[in-house]
Design a protein around this motif. Sequence first.
Motif, PDB file in Angstrom:
ATOM      1  N   VAL A 180      32.331  47.857 -46.332  1.00  0.00           N
ATOM      2  CA  VAL A 180      33.672  47.290 -46.454  1.00  0.00           C
ATOM      3  C   VAL A 180      33.738  45.958 -45.713  1.00  0.00           C
ATOM      4  O   VAL A 180      33.044  45.726 -44.725  1.00  0.00           O
ATOM      5  N   THR A 185      38.426  45.328 -49.581  1.00  0.00           N
ATOM      6  CA  THR A 185      38.448  46.776 -49.705  1.00  0.00           C
ATOM      7  C   THR A 185      39.866  47.293 -49.562  1.00  0.00           C
ATOM      8  O   THR A 185      40.660  46.745 -48.796  1.00  0.00           O
ATOM      9  N   SER A 264      37.039  49.557 -54.103  1.00  0.00           N
ATOM     10  CA  SER A 264      36.479  48.210 -54.085  1.00  0.00           C
ATOM     11  C   SER A 264      37.444  47.256 -54.774  1.00  0.00           C
ATOM     12  O   SER A 264      37.584  47.265 -55.994  1.00  0.00           O
TER      13      SER A 264
END
Length: 354
Positions: A180, A185, A264
Motif C-alpha cells: 500500500v 489504496t 487498489s
Amino acid sequence: MHGEYKVPGGKLVVVDLEVEDGVLRDVRVAGDFFLEPDEAILAIDGALEGAPASTDAAGLAARVTAALPDSAVMLGLTAEGVGIAVRRALAHATEWSDYDWQLIHESPQSPALHMALDEVITTEVAAGRRPPTLRVWEWDSPAVIIGSFQSLRNEVDPGGVERHGVTVVRRVSGGGAMFVEPGNTITYSLSVPEALVSGLSFADSYAYLDDWVLGALGDMGIKAWYQPLNDIATEAGKIAGAAQKRMVGPDGGPGAVLHHVTMSYDIDADKMLDVLRIGKEKLSDKGTRSAKKRVDPLRRQTGLAREQVIDNMIASFRNRYGLTGGEVTAEEMARAETLVRTKFATDEWVARVP
C-alpha cells in the motif's frame, strides 16, 4: 425463529420456523427472489419440514434440491442460500439493520498503529463497549502488510523495502501480503458482533460481509463479485482482498469479527514487484507481466478521485444500514499505542514467522 440471508449476487431469502422435539416445524420460506413454478415454494417448505434441527446448511440444501421438480427455475435463489437462512434462524443471528453503526475516518496514521487499532476496536465491539464500526484508513507512509501466518523472508524483499522506504508490518488476520501507498489504496475495517455472522460458515461470512461494497461499486458502474475465498474481482481483474480475525468476548462469551479489506485505487506495479517476492513466476517476463495485471486499479475503472470513491462507499453504507460519525476514543488510542510498542512494531511480532 426468524433468519435472513442475502444470496451473494442474488436476492434475500427469509425463513420463519419453529423447533419441536428437535425437528423443524411450520417452516415458511419467503423473499424477493424469482421461482417457477409457483408450487415449488411449497416443495421447499415441505423438504425442510421435519428436518432435524442439527442438520447443517449443506444437508438442508440437499433436502431442498431433492424435493424440487426438474422444471424448477430459481433466479436470485439457491438451495444453499435457503440452508444458510435456516441455520441463521436457528442461531438467532442478527441483521445489519439491528445495529447503530459508527464510522471512524480520521487523519493518516502509521501502519503499525492501524494494525493495533483493528485489534483494539474489535475487542471493544466484542466486549459490548463499542457499537459495530466501519473504519476507513488513511496511511501516512507506504507499507507491506503480511498475513499472520506468512513467512517474512518468503514474502518481502529487504532490498526493495529499503530502497523505497517501506514499513513492513504483520496483521492479526491470515491471508496474503498487500503493498500500500498513501493515496493509492483504499482500506477499511468492519468490526462486527459475532451474532451478525451466526449460522454462516467461515467462507460464507466473507461473501456476506463483502456484499455492501459490491453494491457500492455497482453504483459507481463497476460490476464486481465475491471470488472465494477472500477476493473481490471484476472482469478486468482483482481489485481487493479481504481478511478476517475472530475475537472472543469477555469470559469466553460471544465475540466479534474483524473483516478488513484493501482495495487498489492506483498501483505502482514496478514498485510492488520490487518489494514483494512474487515467487518463481517473477523470474520470467511473462510472470512479471502477469503479476502486474493481476490487480486492476479502481482509478482506471471508475475515473473518480480516490476521495470521491471513498465518499461514495460511505454514502452507500449509510443508505443501506445507517451510519453516524464517531472517533477513536482517548482510551482506545492509548491502548493501541501501547500495542504498537509491545507488539506490532517489534521484531518479535513482525518476524514471528521468519
